[in-house]
Design a protein around this motif. Structure first.
Motif, short mmCIF file in Angstrom:
data_model
loop_
_atom_site.label_atom_id
_atom_site.label_comp_id
_atom_site.label_asym_id
_atom_site.label_seq_id
_atom_site.Cartn_x
_atom_site.Cartn_y
_atom_site.Cartn_z
N LEU A 70 0.83 -1.22 0.00
CA LEU A 70 0.00 0.00 0.00
C LEU A 70 0.86 1.26 0.00
N ARG A 73 1.55 1.83 -3.57
CA ARG A 73 0.38 2.40 -4.23
C ARG A 73 0.27 3.89 -3.92
N ASP A 79 -0.78 0.28 -9.03
CA ASP A 79 -2.22 0.38 -8.80
C ASP A 79 -2.69 -0.97 -8.29
N LEU A 80 -3.64 -0.98 -7.38
CA LEU A 80 -4.10 -2.24 -6.82
C LEU A 80 -4.73 -3.15 -7.87
N ASP A 81 -5.20 -2.59 -8.96
CA ASP A 81 -5.79 -3.40 -10.01
C ASP A 81 -4.80 -3.73 -11.13
N VAL A 98 -2.96 -7.26 -8.03
CA VAL A 98 -2.43 -6.98 -6.71
C VAL A 98 -3.54 -7.05 -5.67
N ARG A 99 -4.69 -6.47 -5.97
CA ARG A 99 -5.81 -6.46 -5.03
C ARG A 99 -6.26 -7.88 -4.68
N LEU A 102 -3.70 -9.54 -2.44
CA LEU A 102 -3.74 -8.99 -1.08
C LEU A 102 -4.91 -9.54 -0.27
N THR A 253 -5.47 5.24 4.24
CA THR A 253 -5.07 3.99 3.61
C THR A 253 -5.31 2.81 4.53
N LEU A 275 -7.49 -5.90 2.95
CA LEU A 275 -6.27 -5.93 2.15
C LEU A 275 -5.10 -6.28 3.06
#
Length: 467
Positions: A70, A73, A79-81, A98-99, A102, A253, A275
């Protein structure tokens, strides 16, 4: 020793005796009291058991890797996607995001290829990535929660590459040193407990091997003390108190990390997963201000390695919960499951039997002139709401909401004072628009496009004559 600390110690001693754990170490961190620690038993080696004794924390390590991701990010490095292939050169499964990794919803198998817990051979980074081609996708992405050490190991290696160092170097630079976690390390220090398998039908305890996890380290490598991890738990629950400058991660966050992405068990719904964090709902004490209203949850992670169990959680919510309340409990037995409940029991006892002091109410500044006329009761969708000015913000609550339920909080857009963004609570992210008459009085509001009026109205029209 106070009555409360005697009670805490008795809880630890009872868990150690009933679960037959050679050594237990526990710590409670809260902003308004001195750090409390307790140890019971013996290390199983020549070093004496103390609050500075290190234990292996296993999968609690995953919470550190999640924070590193994070951080990347928030610093614009990923990016988490993003697919993991955007940050690691992988021969397979590169489309997993990544999301999903996590939140353990990627569907990738639990462990790296091979029987690592049988052979105790753990891969280096090159082998981990090469063998990904032989790892299975056991479920479609997003189907359900499926715990994966392999997935978190990939995230740790990605964060390390983005920062230009090893996972261990990045962890030390960006988390351990800034938060003062000096007793947290990759390898066992000289004053470390020995981990045991306690025989089920006798009192014999056999030592377990210490295994370096290599490239799997971001999932479960770390050793630490209960004191360090109680502080870490407090950070996960209340970063604004533990890290007020946001050096490691901002409160917003951490809010995002704590939002439930999935349930860990569809049958009982006893825990969720955000996450990188486990979320364990708690019941408010009967008759308390929080009962039926504000949600109380414990956020953190459990850990298990051969010979060790760990439980590290911070408490959020509840009328008596103090700021930065975190707990860590470690045991030197791989089967001493009382460890997993004791952290939650200590957190509850601390908040309920030694609640935070009640700060006196003091008068504040009046609401800005532009918003004074809208304070009070409004109706939307047939229900009554109360708009108020508290702590320098415009807020709204359902007229019948329990006292502990958090309000919606609004902030005006920088260039449009009559348009406000909901920044927390109900309809977070949505706009509140004010409509004024010729004299500047607010006569109508739209919140998430729903009409709010001073009187209960049907959906078909708004009667200005009742203003």
């Amino acid at each position: 020793m106070t009555g409360m600390t005697r009670r805490y110690e008795r809880m630890v001693r009872q868990a150690q005796a009933e679960s037959r754990i050679p050594a237990v170490s526990a710590a409670l961190h809260r902003a308004d009291r001195p750090l409390w620690t307790c140890t019971v038993g013996a290390t199983g080696n020549d070093s004496p058991l103390s609050a500075r004794t290190a234990f292996r924390i296993g999968s609690v390590t995953k919470t550190f890797t999640a924070v590193l991701v994070l951080q990347c990010r928030d610093h614009g490095l990923l990016d988490l996607d993003d697919p993991i292939s955007a940050h690691l050169d992988v021969p397979a499964h590169g489309e997993l995001t990544v999301r999903r990794l996590l939140s353990h919803t990627s569907g990738v198998q639990r462990e790296p290829y091979g029987d690592i817990w049988d052979t105790l051979h753990t891969p280096d980074v090159t082998e981990l990535l090469a063998d990904l081609a032989r790892a299975e996708r056991v479920l479609p992405p997003a189907r359900r929660f499926h715990y994966s050490n392999l997935g978190v190991a990939l995230l740790g290696q990605a964060a390390a590459r983005l920062r230009g160092g090893t996972w261990a170097e990045v962890l030390a630079d960006r988390i351990l040193r800034p938060l003062g976690l000096a007793d947290t390390s990759l390898a066992p220090p000289p004053a470390a407990a020995t981990g045991f398998l306690v025989d089920a039908y006798s009192d014999h305890a056999r030592p377990e091997p210490n295994t370096d996890l290599g490239a799997l380290g971001p999932a479960a490598q770390l050793w630490s003390t209960a004191s360090d991890m109680a502080r870490w738990a407090a950070f996960l629950a209340d970063p604004a108190t533990v890290d007020p400058d946001g050096t490691v991660l901002g409160p917003g966050t951490l809010d995002e990390m704590r939002w439930p992405a999935t349930t860990t068990d569809e049958a009982v719904w006893s825990a969720g997963f955000g996450l990188g964090l486990i979320l364990v709902p708690q019941s408010a004490p009967t008759g308390s201000r929080s009962a039926g209203g504000e949600r109380i949850s414990h956020v953190g992670h459990d850990g298990a390695m051969p010979g060790f169990l760990a439980s590290v959680y911070g408490r959020r919510g509840g009328a008596g919960s103090p700021a930065a309340l975190g707990c860590a409990v470690f045991g030197s037995s791989g089967t001493g499951t009382a460890v997993n409940e004791l952290s939650h029991q200590l957190l509850a006892a601390s908040a309920e039997d030694d609640p935070a002091d009640i700060a006196p109410w003091t008068p504040g500044e009046p609401a800005p002139e532009a918003y004074r006329g809208l304070l009070g009761r409004w109706w939307g969708e047939g229900f009554e709401y109360v708009f108020s000015w508290r702590d320098g913000t415009l807020r709204a609550r359902g007229a019948d909401d329990p006292a502990g339920r958090p309000p919606a909080v609004f902030e005006p857009l920088p260039d449009r004072p009559d348009v406000l963004r909901t920044v927390s609570g109900r309809e977070v992210g949505e706009l509140l628009r004010l409509t004024r008459d010729d004299q500047g009085n607010v006569i109508l509001m739209h919140w998430a496009t729903y009409r709010f009026t001073r009187h209960q109205e049907t959906f078909d029209r708004f009667d200005f004559r009742q203003v």
